[in-house]
Design a protein around this motif. Structure first.
Motif, mmCIF file in Angstrom:
data_model
loop_
_atom_site.group_PDB
_atom_site.id
_atom_site.type_symbol
_atom_site.label_atom_id
_atom_site.label_comp_id
_atom_site.label_asym_id
_atom_site.label_seq_id
_atom_site.Cartn_x
_atom_site.Cartn_y
_atom_site.Cartn_z
ATOM 1 N N SER A 312 77.444 2.947 60.596
ATOM 2 C CA SER A 312 78.522 3.378 59.695
ATOM 3 C C SER A 312 78.136 4.642 58.943
ATOM 4 O O SER A 312 76.944 4.942 58.781
ATOM 5 C CB SER A 312 78.864 2.278 58.688
ATOM 6 O OG SER A 312 77.786 2.098 57.773
ATOM 7 N N PHE A 313 79.137 5.355 58.468
ATOM 8 C CA PHE A 313 78.894 6.578 57.714
ATOM 9 C C PHE A 313 78.187 6.271 56.398
ATOM 10 O O PHE A 313 77.314 7.021 55.960
ATOM 11 C CB PHE A 313 80.212 7.305 57.461
ATOM 12 C CG PHE A 313 80.039 8.705 56.927
ATOM 13 C CD1 PHE A 313 79.683 9.748 57.768
ATOM 14 C CD2 PHE A 313 80.230 8.986 55.582
ATOM 15 C CE1 PHE A 313 79.518 11.041 57.288
ATOM 16 C CE2 PHE A 313 80.064 10.275 55.084
ATOM 17 C CZ PHE A 313 79.705 11.305 55.946
ATOM 18 N N SER A 314 78.547 5.157 55.777
ATOM 19 C CA SER A 314 77.901 4.792 54.506
ATOM 20 C C SER A 314 76.414 4.497 54.723
ATOM 21 O O SER A 314 75.577 4.832 53.878
ATOM 22 C CB SER A 314 78.603 3.589 53.867
ATOM 23 O OG SER A 314 78.562 2.472 54.737
ATOM 24 N N SER A 315 76.064 3.877 55.855
ATOM 25 C CA SER A 315 74.653 3.628 56.170
ATOM 26 C C SER A 315 73.915 4.945 56.385
ATOM 27 O O SER A 315 72.766 5.112 55.961
ATOM 28 C CB SER A 315 74.525 2.760 57.422
ATOM 29 O OG SER A 315 75.105 1.490 57.222
ATOM 30 N N LEU A 316 74.596 5.891 57.040
ATOM 31 C CA LEU A 316 73.995 7.202 57.272
ATOM 32 C C LEU A 316 73.724 7.907 55.934
ATOM 33 O O LEU A 316 72.661 8.508 55.745
ATOM 34 C CB LEU A 316 74.925 8.052 58.140
ATOM 35 C CG LEU A 316 74.363 9.363 58.689
ATOM 36 C CD1 LEU A 316 73.172 9.091 59.602
ATOM 37 C CD2 LEU A 316 75.447 10.134 59.442
ATOM 38 N N GLN A 317 74.679 7.818 55.011
ATOM 39 C CA GLN A 317 74.494 8.407 53.680
ATOM 40 C C GLN A 317 73.260 7.819 52.996
ATOM 41 O O GLN A 317 72.454 8.543 52.402
ATOM 42 C CB GLN A 317 75.730 8.159 52.815
ATOM 43 C CG GLN A 317 76.962 8.947 53.233
ATOM 44 C CD GLN A 317 78.192 8.513 52.464
ATOM 45 O OE1 GLN A 317 78.604 7.357 52.523
ATOM 46 N NE2 GLN A 317 78.790 9.443 51.727
ATOM 47 N N THR A 318 73.107 6.501 53.068
ATOM 48 C CA THR A 318 71.978 5.821 52.424
ATOM 49 C C THR A 318 70.654 6.266 53.021
ATOM 50 O O THR A 318 69.684 6.533 52.298
ATOM 51 C CB THR A 318 72.127 4.295 52.570
ATOM 52 O OG1 THR A 318 73.360 3.890 51.961
ATOM 53 C CG2 THR A 318 70.963 3.575 51.903
#
Length: 434
Positions: A312-318
């Motif tokens: 997910s994009f949110s995981s990539l951000q993290t």
């Protein structure tokens, strides 16, 4: 020479009270360059009302039919606004509060002396660029400014006031100052207040700026060896705009009085340690890329990469935000999301490592183009379109900023952004430069 001579008190204009300031003030021209719909909304909202929109050229219009017509009208309207008596004139330093709802950014409007500024790599002046100046970007800006009657500043310059002496003092004493504007900005960009600083306030920040330029304290503060000259003011936003002003001054200074208004540039001073000031990354988007990006990266970095697919994009951000010591970026495209770790990076900052690769990639992939975007969601929207790729970058640490500029000189271009796009400085005050 006394350090206070690096700046002077501005003489500037604001629109008269009957002018709608929400329509007058617009965001810096280099924002939303890949989102022309933002500027279409500005144009519709402003209409024919007096506005800085009519006095600047949004970079979203560059290389479009609209650029020449809009640019030509800016000069006509500058003269027209002046002849109409649209403005009231003020003299003084302005304490500024930009309210974003949950936070307030504090600034100080001053004129900086371009004689104390040098944008070249290795500069040792009191005022320095924070990123590399791309000389090819100056001629179109020079062409616009050299004809302009008015300067409209969006430049923000940083000081390293670790004890927050300057702005805590100005904030605590603003009730003693004349309020000269207080209004809501367009496009959900917060509120803006401005106060003319009194004589006591001027004496206070003269003292603070002198202290920041003390050679002994400067050496201790940054743990420096040798006798490196002090750096007081580092450009945060608007590096190329200030370089443009400097270039014009250098070309005319032998033919005009020493106190000519073009010798100065009006800027907003901000403390790098202001709690509201967030260093946001400037992401990269490559448009219309037809090749295999992983093959290109593997070849360029000689397989010294660790690539992992992310759900997910949110995981990539993290992942990107938490990689404090390693150089890690995110790659986002329609085909999937990936984290990429550089195992043998060729620069000290991950943004430099990525930029060198992208510069080489664009030389090979001539159909592709590159843009610099602010905000994770903007990146996400753009890179999910066919043949686009987004490079998600981490933010630079604020505490590294001044020492890096002092020791290494200018940072790679577009290393950081001070806040997201809507938090950029709005054009409001203006001053004569002819």
């Amino acid at each position: 020479m006394p350090h206070k001579e690096a700046y002077q008190k501005p003489i500037f204009y604001l629109p008269k009270k009957n002018v709608n300031l929400q329509k007058w003030a617009v965001i810096a021209c280099d924002q939303f360059t890949s989102q022309p719909e933002y500027w279409s909304a500005v144009e519709k909202f402003v209409g024919d009302a007096p506005s800085t929109y009519h006095l600047i050229l949004p970079e979203a219009y560059l290389e479009t039919p609209k650029a020449e017509e809009h640019g030509r009208k800016t000069y006509e309207l500058m003269r027209e606004y002046l002849n109409q008596g649209l403005f009231d004139q003020y003299e003084g330093f302005v304490y500024i509060e930009r309210n974003f709802g949950s936070k307030i950014r504090r600034g100080l409007l001053v004129n900086l002396d371009l004689e104390q500024y040098d944008f070249n790599q290795g500069s040792q002046t009191l005022i320095r660029a924070s990123e590399g100046t791309i000389l090819d970007r100056l001629p179109p800006r020079i062409k616009i400014r050299e004809k302009a009657l008015l300067e409209l500043p969006h430049i923000m310059v940083l000081i390293d006031d670790r004890q927050d002496e300057l702005f805590s003092y100005l904030s605590n004493n603003k009730q003693n100052y004349q309020k000269i504007y207080d209004f809501e900005l367009m496009q959900n960009s917060g509120f803006l207040k401005g106060f003319l600083v009194d004589n006591q306030g001027e004496q206070k920040f003269h003292h603070i700026f002198t202290s920041l330029g003390d050679e002994h304290a400067f050496k201790e503060k940054y743990i420096l060896k040798g006798n490196l000259p002090p750096l007081i003011f580092a450009v945060g936003d608007g590096n190329h705009s200030l370089a443009t002003a400097k270039s014009i001054w250098e070309s005319i200074k032998d033919h005009v009085p020493a106190d000519h208004p073009a010798r100065y540039a009006m800027v907003e001073i901000v403390n790098i340690h202001d709690e509201s000031l967030m260093f946001e990354p400037v992401h990269r988007v490559v448009f219309n890329f037809q090749g295999n990006i992983f093959s290109e990266m593997s070849e360029y970095f000689q397989n010294a990469l660790e690539i992992k697919e992310v759900e997910s994009f949110s995981s990539l951000q993290t992942i990107v935000r938490s990689a404090l010591s390693a150089q890690v970026i995110g790659l986002a495209q329609q085909k999937g999301l990936y984290s990429i770790r550089f195992l043998n990076p060729n620069t000290n900052l991950v943004v430099g490592t990525v930029q060198q690769f992208l510069d080489q990639l664009l030389k090979k992939a001539s159909a592709s183009s590159l843009d610099y975007v602010h905000g994770d969601e903007v990146l996400k929207d753009l890179c999910m379109k066919p043949n686009n790729m987004g490079f998600l970058l981490p933010a630079m640490q604020k505490n590294d900023f001044f020492r890096t500029v002092i020791l290494d000189g200018s940072l790679p271009r577009k290393t950081f952004s001070m806040g997201d796009a809507r938090e950029k400085r709005f054009y409001l005050e203006c001053r004569k430069i002819q």
